[in-house]
Enzyme design. Structure first.
Site, mmCIF file in Angstrom:
data_model
loop_
_atom_site.group_PDB
_atom_site.id
_atom_site.type_symbol
_atom_site.label_atom_id
_atom_site.label_comp_id
_atom_site.label_asym_id
_atom_site.label_seq_id
_atom_site.Cartn_x
_atom_site.Cartn_y
_atom_site.Cartn_z
ATOM 1 N N ASP A 145 -1.777 6.894 6.204
ATOM 2 C CA ASP A 145 -2.828 6.002 5.701
ATOM 3 C C ASP A 145 -3.090 4.996 6.817
ATOM 4 O O ASP A 145 -2.247 4.163 7.128
ATOM 5 C CB ASP A 145 -2.351 5.296 4.426
ATOM 6 C CG ASP A 145 -3.336 4.232 3.934
ATOM 7 O OD1 ASP A 145 -4.402 4.057 4.553
ATOM 8 O OD2 ASP A 145 -3.014 3.581 2.912
ATOM 9 N N LYS A 180 -12.689 -1.399 6.378
ATOM 10 C CA LYS A 180 -11.979 -2.348 7.230
ATOM 11 C C LYS A 180 -12.533 -2.323 8.657
ATOM 12 O O LYS A 180 -13.091 -3.303 9.083
ATOM 13 C CB LYS A 180 -10.483 -2.104 7.159
ATOM 14 C CG LYS A 180 -9.911 -2.781 5.904
ATOM 15 C CD LYS A 180 -9.138 -1.896 5.009
ATOM 16 C CE LYS A 180 -8.757 -2.606 3.707
ATOM 17 N NZ LYS A 180 -8.075 -1.721 2.784
ATOM 18 N N TRP A 192 0.826 -1.214 0.000
ATOM 19 C CA TRP A 192 0.000 0.000 0.000
ATOM 20 C C TRP A 192 0.848 1.246 0.000
ATOM 21 O O TRP A 192 0.562 2.208 -0.717
ATOM 22 C CB TRP A 192 -0.982 -0.012 1.168
ATOM 23 C CG TRP A 192 -2.058 -1.026 0.966
ATOM 24 C CD1 TRP A 192 -2.268 -2.160 1.694
ATOM 25 C CD2 TRP A 192 -3.056 -1.038 -0.074
ATOM 26 N NE1 TRP A 192 -3.330 -2.868 1.172
ATOM 27 C CE2 TRP A 192 -3.826 -2.212 0.097
ATOM 28 C CE3 TRP A 192 -3.361 -0.173 -1.128
ATOM 29 C CZ2 TRP A 192 -4.902 -2.528 -0.750
ATOM 30 C CZ3 TRP A 192 -4.418 -0.497 -1.975
ATOM 31 C CH2 TRP A 192 -5.172 -1.656 -1.776
HETATM 32 C C1 LIG Z 1 -7.476 -1.311 1.688
HETATM 33 C C2 LIG Z 1 -6.360 -0.333 1.785
HETATM 34 C C3 LIG Z 1 -6.201 0.716 0.867
HETATM 35 C C4 LIG Z 1 -7.127 0.891 -0.327
HETATM 36 O O1 LIG Z 1 -8.344 1.281 0.117
HETATM 37 P P1 LIG Z 1 -9.552 1.598 -0.876
HETATM 38 O O2 LIG Z 1 -10.551 2.133 0.078
HETATM 39 O O3 LIG Z 1 -9.920 0.318 -1.523
HETATM 40 O O4 LIG Z 1 -9.085 2.609 -1.842
HETATM 41 C C5 LIG Z 1 -5.177 1.593 1.060
HETATM 42 N N1 LIG Z 1 -4.324 1.473 2.079
HETATM 43 C C6 LIG Z 1 -4.432 0.468 2.972
HETATM 44 C C7 LIG Z 1 -3.449 0.386 4.084
HETATM 45 C C8 LIG Z 1 -5.442 -0.459 2.843
HETATM 46 O O5 LIG Z 1 -5.564 -1.453 3.731
#
Ligand SMILES: *Cc1c(COP(=O)(O)O)cnc(C)c1O
Length: 360
Positions: free
Chosen positions: A171, A195, A102
């Site tokens: 993030d 999540k 990511w």
């Molecule tokens: C799932 C995830 C993403 C992508 O998220 P989307 O909402 O599908 O764009 C980005 N960073 C991390 C750490 C993730 O777990």
């Protein structure tokens, strides 16, 4: 009703009481004669839902008063572009901690908007750990540093937060509301809801007003954080049903004891699975550094990909879903988000022990 144990990395399992509550008022929201998802986003009932969701998010996360709370669409992936579009300036690079899949996607997107570099990379080491204090190589004039608090695919979490004296961007998609955020260090935090916070469709963002005041104005309206902040996240039609569901999940978290309780449970759940891995005497193997093991996404390997496929097949038959590792790395991944019950984890570790003794 037969609900199975869902270990999917996202979208993920949600609290049963939340789903049942939403089901009960799906076609007639609180006597309004229509569903919340059919209602104008400017209506009083919906505005109350969104205001409550934003307020609860700030309350539960312990967000200081000098932050704005925003809800957008586009997921964390849009933030990979939106953060650099708003923050990058001519002549100043942006630093990224490249801790996994990511983080490297965030870095790759930032490079479209300016000079973005990896202040550290775990790639050569197979993304098995997070940087140690002092490992970061920051360039002069760096505009901001971006980190990923939990690598959902690699299964590692950041515990040694960098304190760099420049804006810190995080993030936090995959461990949102399962741990406290050090607000003294961070200036911009984002994550997709799917999540820990609800169904897909909403992105929750916190941005310090100081930083908001210095964001770029020469980009399209939707892409400016300031557009959303000035309109209380009603600049355009918000993802009304996702916001409504996130509000319900946040109410559930508050009733269950809030962020400290979510963290306590996350530690307990993941400890059970790591113990099952470590107890299996090499039958299961954790590929990541012990100190950096994720509390949300427990990644492990068996001796061959055939055996891993058999593990997933039998687990699915036993009502344990979503255990296949990400297609880019293979292996097994058990995602243990806030709504995963201890009962679900117990079923998993019992299954692991039985599978190991059958196949040893
Ligand atoms: C799932 C995830 C993403 C992508 O998220 P989307 O909402 O599908 O764009 C980005 N960073 C991390 C750490 C993730 O777990």
């Amino acid at each position: 009703m037969a609900r199975i144990h869902n270990f999917s990395a996202g979208p993920c399992t949600l609290p049963l009481s939340v789903l049942e509550g939403a089901g009960a008022e799906l076609v007639d929201y609180q006597g309004n004669g229509m569903s919340i998802m059919e209602m104008s986003h400017r209506s009083a009932p919906y505005e109350a839902v969104q205001d409550r969701c934003l307020a609860l998010a700030a309350e539960l996360f312990g967000v200081p008063d000098d932050f704005e709370t925003l809800i957008l669409q586009g997921g964390a992936t849009l933030q990979f572009s939106m953060a650099p579009m708003n923050l990058m300036v001519e002549g100043r690079p942006a630093g990224y901690v490249d801790s996994g899949e990511w983080a490297s996607r965030a870095l790759a997107d930032a490079a479209y908007y300016g000079d973005a570099y990896a202040a550290w990379s775990g790639q050569e080491d197979g993304y098995r750990s997070m940087p140690q204090a002092g490992d970061l190589a920051m360039r002069d004039g760096t505009r901001y540093l971006h980190v990923t608090s939990n690598e959902t695919i690699g299964g590692i979490r950041m515990t040694r937060w960098p304190d760099v004296g420049i804006p810190l961007v995080g993030d936090m998609s995959s461990d949102y509301l399962s741990r406290r955020i050090p607000w003294d260090l961070f200036d911009l935090v984002y994550g997709g809801a799917q999540k820990n916070l609800g169904p897909a469709g909403a992105t929750l963002i916190f941005i310090r007003r100081d930083l908001l005041d210095s964001t770029n104005a020469d980009i399209g309206a939707y892409l400016r954080y300031s557009s959303h902040a000035s309109k209380a996240s009603m600049y355009n039609t918000p993802p009304v049903f996702a916001v409504y569901m996130m509000g319900k999940v946040l109410e559930w978290m508050k009733a269950e004891g809030g962020i400290d309780e979510m963290e306590r449970r996350a530690v307990a759940r993941s400890a059970l699975v790591y113990a099952a891995i470590d107890a299996a005497d090499g039958f299961f193997r954790s590929p990541v550094a012990v100190d950096d093991r994720s509390h949300m996404n427990v990644v492990f390997r068996l001796s061959s990909s055939e055996l891993e496929a058999e593990f997933v097949r039998q687990a699915t038959q036993s009502g344990l879903s979503g255990l296949k590792g990400h297609r880019s790395v293979g292996g097994i991944r058990a995602s243990l988000y806030n709504a995963m019950t201890l009962d679900g984890v117990g079923t998993l570790v019992d299954f692991m022990a039985a599978f190991a003794s059958e196949h040893e």
